[in-house]
Design an enzyme around this catalytic site. Structure first.
Site, PDB file in Angstrom:
ATOM      1  N   TYR A 121      56.918  74.051 -15.663  1.00 32.92           N
ATOM      2  CA  TYR A 121      57.525  75.297 -16.132  1.00 32.92           C
ATOM      3  C   TYR A 121      56.631  76.507 -15.844  1.00 32.92           C
ATOM      4  O   TYR A 121      56.697  77.513 -16.543  1.00 32.92           O
ATOM      5  CB  TYR A 121      57.832  75.220 -17.632  1.00 32.92           C
ATOM      6  CG  TYR A 121      58.945  74.257 -18.007  1.00 32.92           C
ATOM      7  CD1 TYR A 121      59.709  73.632 -17.029  1.00 32.92           C
ATOM      8  CD2 TYR A 121      59.231  73.988 -19.335  1.00 32.92           C
ATOM      9  CE1 TYR A 121      60.720  72.748 -17.370  1.00 32.92           C
ATOM     10  CE2 TYR A 121      60.250  73.109 -19.685  1.00 32.92           C
ATOM     11  CZ  TYR A 121      60.979  72.487 -18.696  1.00 32.92           C
ATOM     12  OH  TYR A 121      61.994  71.618 -19.045  1.00 32.92           O
ATOM     13  N   LYS A 167      52.756  60.434 -16.078  1.00 35.59           N
ATOM     14  CA  LYS A 167      53.317  59.610 -15.001  1.00 35.59           C
ATOM     15  C   LYS A 167      52.288  59.574 -13.867  1.00 35.59           C
ATOM     16  O   LYS A 167      52.585  59.899 -12.702  1.00 35.59           O
ATOM     17  CB  LYS A 167      54.664  60.232 -14.560  1.00 35.59           C
ATOM     18  CG  LYS A 167      55.479  59.375 -13.652  1.00 35.59           C
ATOM     19  CD  LYS A 167      56.098  58.155 -14.323  1.00 35.59           C
ATOM     20  CE  LYS A 167      56.875  57.312 -13.341  1.00 35.59           C
ATOM     21  NZ  LYS A 167      57.243  55.996 -13.872  1.00 35.59           N
ATOM     22  N   ASP A 205      58.455  57.238 -18.758  1.00 34.92           N
ATOM     23  CA  ASP A 205      59.707  56.470 -18.819  1.00 34.92           C
ATOM     24  C   ASP A 205      59.633  55.412 -19.921  1.00 34.92           C
ATOM     25  O   ASP A 205      60.585  55.216 -20.686  1.00 34.92           O
ATOM     26  CB  ASP A 205      60.059  55.849 -17.457  1.00 34.92           C
ATOM     27  CG  ASP A 205      58.850  55.267 -16.729  1.00 34.92           C
ATOM     28  OD1 ASP A 205      57.712  55.475 -17.199  1.00 34.92           O
ATOM     29  OD2 ASP A 205      59.044  54.599 -15.703  1.00 34.92           O
ATOM     30  N   ASP A 229      59.227  68.711 -23.391  1.00 32.10           N
ATOM     31  CA  ASP A 229      60.498  69.367 -23.666  1.00 32.10           C
ATOM     32  C   ASP A 229      61.588  68.315 -23.880  1.00 32.10           C
ATOM     33  O   ASP A 229      62.343  68.348 -24.854  1.00 32.10           O
ATOM     34  CB  ASP A 229      60.848  70.279 -22.470  1.00 32.10           C
ATOM     35  CG  ASP A 229      61.996  71.214 -22.766  1.00 32.10           C
ATOM     36  OD1 ASP A 229      62.382  71.334 -23.936  1.00 32.10           O
ATOM     37  OD2 ASP A 229      62.503  71.838 -21.813  1.00 32.10           O
ATOM     38  N   ASP A 233      63.264  66.807 -27.743  1.00 30.46           N
ATOM     39  CA  ASP A 233      64.690  66.831 -28.105  1.00 30.46           C
ATOM     40  C   ASP A 233      65.189  65.415 -28.385  1.00 30.46           C
ATOM     41  O   ASP A 233      66.040  65.209 -29.250  1.00 30.46           O
ATOM     42  CB  ASP A 233      65.530  67.483 -26.997  1.00 30.46           C
ATOM     43  CG  ASP A 233      65.677  68.985 -27.225  1.00 30.46           C
ATOM     44  OD1 ASP A 233      64.814  69.560 -27.930  1.00 30.46           O
ATOM     45  OD2 ASP A 233      66.646  69.592 -26.728  1.00 30.46           O
TER      46      ASP A 233
END
Ligand code: ATP
Length: 336
Positions: A121, A167, A205, A229, A233
């Site tokens: 971002y 990752k 993951d 992010d 959620d």
């Protein structure tokens, strides 16, 4: 006396803010609330979504409470500007179950610490002949300081494990930096005298799967911007959805506290918004100000209202208005 900048914003922002201020005013703490503008209505009045006075006020206060704003595509984002200007590099998202709230798990209590200033971002995107690219910026400095925040939060909350989520098997260089910084910081905290702090790591993951299948394994999770992010959620979804989710944005000298939900234009003006996300954000502000006793008292009062089930908003299965729910919380505070 704490100087608090209050940014109600648009839609249900002012409604949930009124509720949060109503309960904060019942506490034996002196606050000076200074209201400032931001958002879409502000844009129509002043030509900017985030006036310089608002940024200045927020920078000069002890903490900032932010309701919600409607972001119109093409307009400057008020919240992203504030996070940048105030140096708020850490986003804290508690994943906590509350009684009386319909949720997948009834006993979760962990924290997601999201790096908020870089990663995917960073806003560096380029058009290419084939399409477009986005730059994923990961620095050693930002990775170290977010890991520090995670371990410090763990200590504050009495947690004993921090899990790094990345990752690094695919994003070898960028998440390589993040991973290495995490383990260097982890070593300091796990090897401290009499420390019972533990550290581990998961690929993103796997972390996403474990959050659904076995979320009790988490205490504090620390991760980069995009992963944080998405996972936060997912966390909100585990414990009752957006109306209940608070967040803290913190930096070295400052903090801004906001509910996770947006301005909800569909219900704005009808006085039925759930104020819990905003009240829980105010509780995070009290913790940031080291007002732990009052934070606890306010949380207990909200818990009681949720448990009693008499004054709940529509999204929680009740019929109460935003302010009726806030009054109920304040009543309990007044009794205590
Ligand atoms: P924005 O454009 O500001 O992000 P939005 O409506 O797209 O607004 P949210 O505000 O997050 O996104 O709302 C998503 C849904 O959740 C809406 O249907 C909204 O009514 C509901 N919702 C959000 N916050 C609350 C709340 N505090 N109480 C009750 N319902 C809520």
């Amino acid at each position: 006396m704490y100087k608090i900048t209050v940014i109600p914003g648009d839609g249900i922002g002012p409604e949930v803010m009124e509720a949060a201020l109503h309960v904060l005013e019942a506490l034996p703490i002196e606050f000076e609330f200074q209201e400032s503008r931001a958002g879409n209505a502000c844009f129509h009045e002043t030509g900017t979504t985030i006036p310089d006075e608002t940024i200045k006020a927020a920078k000069n206060s002890d903490a900032t409470l932010f309701g919600a704003v409607t972001t119109v595509p093409g307009q400057k984002s008020a919240i992203i500007t504030l996070r940048k200007e105030m140096g708020l590099y850490a986003n804290l998202r508690p994943v906590k179950s509350y009684p009386g709230v319909n949720s997948i798990y009834s006993d979760l209590d962990f924290l997601i610490v999201r790096e908020n200033s870089e990663g995917l971002y960073s806003g560096i995107e380029n058009e290419t002949e084939e399409g477009a690219t986005a730059l994923r910026v990961i620095t050693r400095k930002a990775s170290e300081r977010i890991s520090e925040v995670a371990f410090n939060q763990a200590l504050k909350l009495g947690k004993t494990k921090v899990t790094a989520v990345h990752k690094a098997n695919v994003l070898k260089k960028t998440d390589g930096v993040f991973r290495q910084a995490f383990w260097e910081v982890a070593q300091k905290y796990t090897e401290m005298d009499a420390s019972d702090m533990d550290a581990d790591e998961l690929y993103v993951d796997a972390a996403a799967m474990f959050m659904v299948q076995d979320p009790h394994r988490f205490q504090v999770m620390v991760t980069t911007n995009l992963f944080g992010d998405i996972l936060s959620d997912e966390g909100a979804g585990l414990v009752g959805g957006l109306g209940m989710a608070p967040s803290a944005n913190i930096g070295d000298n400052n903090g801004l506290f906001e509910p996770v939900h947006g301005s909800a234009p569909d219900i704005a003006g009808s006085g039925v918004a759930n104020p819990a996300g905003m009240i829980l954000s105010a509780i995070l502000m009290l913790q940031f100000l080291e007002e732990h006793q009052e934070a606890f008292k306010l949380e207990q009062a909200l818990l009681k209202v949720l448990k009693q089930g008499k004054y709940l908003t529509v999204d929680l299965g009740g019929t109460a208005t935003t302010m009726e729910m806030a009054h109920a919380v304040r009543e309990i505070l007044n009794e205590s």
